[in-house]
Scaffold this active site. Structure first.
Site, mmCIF file in Angstrom:
data_model
loop_
_atom_site.group_PDB
_atom_site.id
_atom_site.type_symbol
_atom_site.label_atom_id
_atom_site.label_comp_id
_atom_site.label_asym_id
_atom_site.label_seq_id
_atom_site.Cartn_x
_atom_site.Cartn_y
_atom_site.Cartn_z
ATOM 1 N N HIS A 145 -9.623 1.026 5.012
ATOM 2 C CA HIS A 145 -8.293 1.213 5.612
ATOM 3 C C HIS A 145 -8.408 2.146 6.814
ATOM 4 O O HIS A 145 -9.219 3.081 6.804
ATOM 5 C CB HIS A 145 -7.312 1.782 4.575
ATOM 6 C CG HIS A 145 -5.916 1.762 5.078
ATOM 7 N ND1 HIS A 145 -5.412 2.767 5.881
ATOM 8 C CD2 HIS A 145 -4.925 0.848 4.953
ATOM 9 C CE1 HIS A 145 -4.162 2.463 6.210
ATOM 10 N NE2 HIS A 145 -3.846 1.304 5.659
ATOM 11 N N SER A 169 3.408 -2.094 10.484
ATOM 12 C CA SER A 169 4.858 -2.147 10.749
ATOM 13 C C SER A 169 5.486 -3.487 10.355
ATOM 14 O O SER A 169 6.363 -4.000 11.053
ATOM 15 C CB SER A 169 5.157 -1.794 12.213
ATOM 16 O OG SER A 169 4.796 -0.439 12.461
ATOM 17 N N GLY A 195 2.938 -0.869 4.318
ATOM 18 C CA GLY A 195 3.024 0.526 3.921
ATOM 19 C C GLY A 195 4.472 0.930 3.704
ATOM 20 O O GLY A 195 5.074 0.666 2.664
ATOM 21 N N GLY A 196 5.068 1.547 4.723
ATOM 22 C CA GLY A 196 6.395 2.152 4.601
ATOM 23 C C GLY A 196 7.454 1.261 3.957
ATOM 24 O O GLY A 196 8.204 1.713 3.083
ATOM 25 N N GLU A 245 -6.751 4.579 7.775
ATOM 26 C CA GLU A 245 -6.622 6.015 7.496
ATOM 27 C C GLU A 245 -7.909 6.573 6.887
ATOM 28 O O GLU A 245 -8.280 7.722 7.126
ATOM 29 C CB GLU A 245 -5.398 6.258 6.596
ATOM 30 C CG GLU A 245 -4.122 6.075 7.405
ATOM 31 C CD GLU A 245 -2.970 5.440 6.662
ATOM 32 O OE1 GLU A 245 -2.933 5.521 5.424
ATOM 33 O OE2 GLU A 245 -2.097 4.845 7.336
ATOM 34 N N ASN A 293 0.869 -1.175 0.000
ATOM 35 C CA ASN A 293 0.000 0.000 0.000
ATOM 36 C C ASN A 293 0.907 1.227 0.000
ATOM 37 O O ASN A 293 1.509 1.558 1.018
ATOM 38 C CB ASN A 293 -0.895 -0.025 1.245
ATOM 39 C CG ASN A 293 -1.725 1.241 1.376
ATOM 40 O OD1 ASN A 293 -1.773 2.061 0.450
ATOM 41 N ND2 ASN A 293 -2.383 1.407 2.509
ATOM 42 N N TRP A 294 0.982 1.864 -1.149
ATOM 43 C CA TRP A 294 1.913 2.994 -1.283
ATOM 44 C C TRP A 294 1.364 4.287 -0.680
ATOM 45 O O TRP A 294 2.071 5.302 -0.660
ATOM 46 C CB TRP A 294 2.262 3.202 -2.768
ATOM 47 C CG TRP A 294 3.235 2.189 -3.291
ATOM 48 C CD1 TRP A 294 3.962 1.293 -2.563
ATOM 49 C CD2 TRP A 294 3.604 1.988 -4.668
ATOM 50 N NE1 TRP A 294 4.761 0.539 -3.407
ATOM 51 C CE2 TRP A 294 4.564 0.954 -4.690
ATOM 52 C CE3 TRP A 294 3.224 2.581 -5.875
ATOM 53 C CZ2 TRP A 294 5.140 0.500 -5.887
ATOM 54 C CZ3 TRP A 294 3.797 2.136 -7.053
ATOM 55 C CH2 TRP A 294 4.748 1.103 -7.059
ATOM 56 N N LYS A 295 0.120 4.279 -0.267
ATOM 57 C CA LYS A 295 -0.471 5.486 0.337
ATOM 58 C C LYS A 295 -0.200 6.698 -0.564
ATOM 59 O O LYS A 295 -0.221 6.563 -1.771
ATOM 60 C CB LYS A 295 0.038 5.660 1.775
ATOM 61 C CG LYS A 295 -0.196 4.382 2.605
ATOM 62 C CD LYS A 295 0.043 4.541 4.071
ATOM 63 C CE LYS A 295 -0.226 3.203 4.765
ATOM 64 N NZ LYS A 295 -0.081 3.271 6.214
ATOM 65 N N GLY A 318 2.500 2.260 11.009
ATOM 66 C CA GLY A 318 3.447 3.369 10.926
ATOM 67 C C GLY A 318 4.103 3.717 12.243
ATOM 68 O O GLY A 318 4.707 4.775 12.379
ATOM 69 N N GLU A 343 -5.358 -5.004 10.409
ATOM 70 C CA GLU A 343 -4.327 -4.002 10.670
ATOM 71 C C GLU A 343 -4.677 -3.267 11.965
ATOM 72 O O GLU A 343 -5.477 -2.326 11.942
ATOM 73 C CB GLU A 343 -4.266 -2.979 9.525
ATOM 74 C CG GLU A 343 -3.896 -3.580 8.195
ATOM 75 C CD GLU A 343 -3.327 -2.515 7.249
ATOM 76 O OE1 GLU A 343 -2.190 -2.693 6.796
ATOM 77 O OE2 GLU A 343 -4.003 -1.505 6.992
HETATM 78 P P1 13P Z 1 3.054 0.494 7.734
HETATM 79 O O1 13P Z 1 3.580 -0.793 7.117
HETATM 80 O O2 13P Z 1 3.791 1.701 7.269
HETATM 81 O O3 13P Z 1 2.923 0.359 9.217
HETATM 82 O O4 13P Z 1 1.557 0.682 7.167
HETATM 83 C C1 13P Z 1 0.663 -0.372 7.263
HETATM 84 C C2 13P Z 1 -0.531 -0.063 6.451
HETATM 85 O O5 13P Z 1 -1.319 0.792 6.797
HETATM 86 C C3 13P Z 1 -0.722 -0.813 5.198
HETATM 87 O O6 13P Z 1 -1.989 -0.610 4.686
#
Ligand code: 13P
Length: 250
Positions: free
Chosen positions: A96, A211, A232-233, A98, A9-11, A173, A167
């Site tokens: 998600h 994470s 994500g990250g 967010e 997930n590149w956000k 994050g 999640e």
């Molecule tokens: P991180 O891997 O940066 O914690 O993000 C997780 C996420 O929200 C994937 O959708």
């Protein structure tokens, strides 16, 4: 057995040029794999670029990060399912954390998106997870079951095609990861919920996110309840992400 999913997930990162550059590097070290799938969720503006770059890779799917439930209309800034599909998306994230906690999306809206995606021929990947205060109040399973309830009423065959990403909000994050055992407990509850609705719960892919990094992906994916990861990250670096997606499966 269904194949595990390694989902990126590149956000709000990597526009079209950066996405093209990423994939050039990633594909150099990620040959087709028959025992797993990689899914990319780029920003809407990079969907088409990513889909084109991966057109000959049936082991890699592309999805949107968000869609609107209406087919068209006066919804400034939104993306219709048909538009995501025309840009090459085969799936979309729904619910998600967010979207829920930064943009205030409700369970009802999440449910509408799930149905719009199914009607439009895209696979929803439903994200669920509790906040830290909910975990501390021992309400994790209650929260997750409430979030899953948007799937109530769907046929068992449809339920089996919807990957669920657990999640925990406190792990996203933050560098804090649920232990494989913590995740396994929630994953088992998710499967039980689906099983009660007639789905073959072993066929549903339940992913963990929050994470996930190069140094913990092996332990997480080794847990039998974890059928993939949503990252994500750590998915923003093509070399690290390729290594993570190639982690040994037993
Ligand atoms: P991180 O891997 O940066 O914690 O993000 C997780 C996420 O929200 C994937 O959708």
């Amino acid at each position: 057995m269904s194949k595990p999913i390694f989902a990126a997930n590149w956000k709000m990162h990597l526009g079209p040029d950066a996405a093209r550059e990423f994939l050039r590097t990633f594909l150099e070290s990620y040959p087709p794999a028959g025992d797993r799938e990689v899914w990319f969720f780029p920003a809407a503006v990079a969907l088409e670029t990513v889909a084109r770059a991966l057109a000959d890779r049936s082991d890699i799917r592309v999805g949107a990060q968000n869609v609107h439930w209406e087919p068209k209309g006066a919804f400034t800034g939104e993306l219709a399912v048909s538009m995501a599909r025309a840009a090459g998306a085969q799936a979309a994230l729904v619910g998600h954390s967010e979207r829920r906690h930064v943009f205030g999306e409700t369970d009802e809206e999440t449910g509408r998106k799930v149905r719009a995606l199914l009607e439009g021929g895209l696979i929803p990947m439903l994200c669920v997870g509790e906040k830290i205060e909910e975990r501390e109040a021992r309400a994790t399973l209650k929260v997750v079951q409430r979030q899953l309830a948007v799937l109530d009423g769907l046929d068992s065959g449809v339920l089996e095609r919807i990957p669920i990403a657990y999640e925990p909000v406190w792990a996203i994050g933050t560098g804090k990861t649920a232990t494989p055992d913590d995740a396994a407990e929630v994953h088992a509850a998710i499967r039980a919920w689906l099983g009660e609705r007639g789905a073959d719960a072993a066929a549903v892919r339940v992913l963990y996110g929050g994470s996930v990094k190069p140094d913990n992906v092996a332990a997480l994916i080794a847990e039998p309840q974890i059928d993939g990861v949503l990252v994500g990250g750590a998915s923003l670096n093509p070399v690290a992400w390729s290594e993570m997606a190639r982690v040994a499966l037993d």
